[in-house]
Design a protein around this motif. Structure first.
Motif, PDB file in Angstrom:
ATOM      1  N   GLY A   6      23.320 -72.411  52.662  1.00  0.00           N
ATOM      2  CA  GLY A   6      22.000 -72.681  53.211  1.00  0.00           C
ATOM      3  C   GLY A   6      22.080 -73.836  54.194  1.00  0.00           C
ATOM      4  N   PRO A   7      21.081 -74.715  54.195  1.00  0.00           N
ATOM      5  CA  PRO A   7      21.102 -75.828  55.149  1.00  0.00           C
ATOM      6  C   PRO A   7      22.220 -76.819  54.863  1.00  0.00           C
ATOM      7  CG  PRO A   7      19.301 -76.090  53.593  1.00  0.00           C
ATOM      8  CD  PRO A   7      19.883 -74.726  53.358  1.00  0.00           C
ATOM      9  N   TYR A   8      22.780 -76.774  53.650  1.00  0.00           N
ATOM     10  CA  TYR A   8      23.870 -77.679  53.285  1.00  0.00           C
ATOM     11  C   TYR A   8      25.185 -77.272  53.945  1.00  0.00           C
ATOM     12  CZ  TYR A   8      20.457 -79.508  50.111  1.00  0.00           C
ATOM     13  OH  TYR A   8      19.319 -80.075  49.612  1.00  0.00           O
ATOM     14  N   SER A   9      25.215 -76.111  54.569  1.00  0.00           N
ATOM     15  CA  SER A   9      26.400 -75.733  55.338  1.00  0.00           C
ATOM     16  C   SER A   9      26.348 -76.347  56.745  1.00  0.00           C
ATOM     17  CB  SER A   9      26.532 -74.209  55.417  1.00  0.00           C
ATOM     18  OG  SER A   9      25.432 -73.647  56.093  1.00  0.00           O
ATOM     19  N   PHE A  10      25.172 -76.858  57.132  1.00  0.00           N
ATOM     20  CA  PHE A  10      25.003 -77.471  58.455  1.00  0.00           C
ATOM     21  C   PHE A  10      24.864 -78.987  58.397  1.00  0.00           C
ATOM     22  CE2 PHE A  10      22.817 -73.314  58.526  1.00  0.00           C
ATOM     23  CZ  PHE A  10      23.660 -72.646  59.390  1.00  0.00           C
ATOM     24  N   LEU A  11      24.163 -79.459  57.377  1.00  0.00           N
ATOM     25  CA  LEU A  11      23.880 -80.889  57.222  1.00  0.00           C
ATOM     26  C   LEU A  11      24.259 -81.335  55.820  1.00  0.00           C
ATOM     27  CD1 LEU A  11      20.268 -81.006  58.723  1.00  0.00           C
ATOM     28  CD2 LEU A  11      22.326 -81.892  59.803  1.00  0.00           C
ATOM     29  N   LYS A  12      24.642 -82.593  55.716  1.00  0.00           N
ATOM     30  CA  LYS A  12      25.030 -83.110  54.409  1.00  0.00           C
ATOM     31  C   LYS A  12      23.822 -83.373  53.511  1.00  0.00           C
ATOM     32  CE  LYS A  12      28.967 -85.606  52.964  1.00  0.00           C
ATOM     33  NZ  LYS A  12      30.005 -86.546  53.256  1.00  0.00           N
ATOM     34  N   HIS A  13      22.737 -83.869  54.090  1.00  0.00           N
ATOM     35  CA  HIS A  13      21.536 -84.206  53.327  1.00  0.00           C
ATOM     36  C   HIS A  13      20.286 -83.663  54.021  1.00  0.00           C
ATOM     37  CE1 HIS A  13      23.874 -86.896  50.788  1.00  0.00           C
ATOM     38  NE2 HIS A  13      24.421 -87.384  51.884  1.00  0.00           N
ATOM     39  N   PRO A  14      20.153 -82.356  54.137  1.00  0.00           N
ATOM     40  CA  PRO A  14      19.010 -81.804  54.890  1.00  0.00           C
ATOM     41  C   PRO A  14      17.653 -82.126  54.273  1.00  0.00           C
ATOM     42  CG  PRO A  14      20.141 -80.059  53.704  1.00  0.00           C
ATOM     43  CD  PRO A  14      20.985 -81.299  53.563  1.00  0.00           C
ATOM     44  N   ASN A  15      17.589 -82.228  52.962  1.00  0.00           N
ATOM     45  CA  ASN A  15      16.307 -82.503  52.325  1.00  0.00           C
ATOM     46  C   ASN A  15      15.774 -83.884  52.726  1.00  0.00           C
ATOM     47  OD1 ASN A  15      14.291 -81.430  50.404  1.00  0.00           O
ATOM     48  ND2 ASN A  15      14.802 -83.279  49.274  1.00  0.00           N
TER      49      ASN A  15
END
Length: 172
Positions: free
Chosen positions: A112-121
């Motif tokens: 999910g977004p963790y494949s793009f950013l380390k801390h997306p939340n």
């Protein structure tokens, strides 16, 4: 405040309460499997900050004598953050939490977004802390709370990174 803004405000409070229930359930599930919590000392400041966030919005709304109109652009940004927020939570599944809790033997989530950013939340929360007050024309809140968020992340991210590093080191 218009009925639409009240609905959004109440939705946000309901959403945060549901997220706390999910986080508590995930915490219990992880602890039962041997998870370890770290960074407990700063967690209360996140809770306090997020509670005061809603209080400050209401305060600014009530001292603002002008009628507040919902901006379509801000509402679209808000909806986008909500979609991204759900994507973050769903991607972490049972590992999502509002606390720093790591489960030894678990693999680091990289989907999910963790494949793009380390801390997306954290990025989404920062955007929300800016955009949501702007929707309510709470300009002081829109400046103050993203700054407080960044200060808290200055403490939290290194603690979380250390916990994840230790988890990753133990898995090798």
């Amino acid at each position: 405040m218009t009925i639409g803004l009240w609905i959004i405000f109440l939705f946000l409070i309901f959403q945060r309460l549901v997220e706390l229930v999910i986080a508590r359930s995930n915490e219990k599930w992880m602890i039962q499997r041997g998870a370890i919590e770290t960074g407990e000392s700063h967690y209360k400041w996140f809770v306090i900050t997020h509670c005061f966030f809603f209080v400050f919005i209401l305060f600014e709304v009530f001292i603002n004598s002008e009628k507040i109109a919902l901006s379509p652009l801000l509402f679209i940004i808000f909806l986008s953050t909500q979609i991204f927020r759900v994507w973050c939570i769903a991607s972490l599944g049972r590992y999502w939490n509002t606390k720093i809790i790591v489960l030894p033997g678990a693999n680091l989530i990289r989907k999910g977004p963790y494949s793009f950013l380390k801390h997306p939340n954290y990025l989404i929360v920062g955007i929300e802390l800016f955009v949501i007050p702007l929707m309510f024309q709470a300009y002081i809140t829109s400046i103050l709370f993203p700054i407080l968020h960044l200060l808290l992340l200055y403490i939290r991210i290194p603690k979380e990174e250390q916990a994840l590093l230790e988890l990753n080191t133990n898995n090798e």
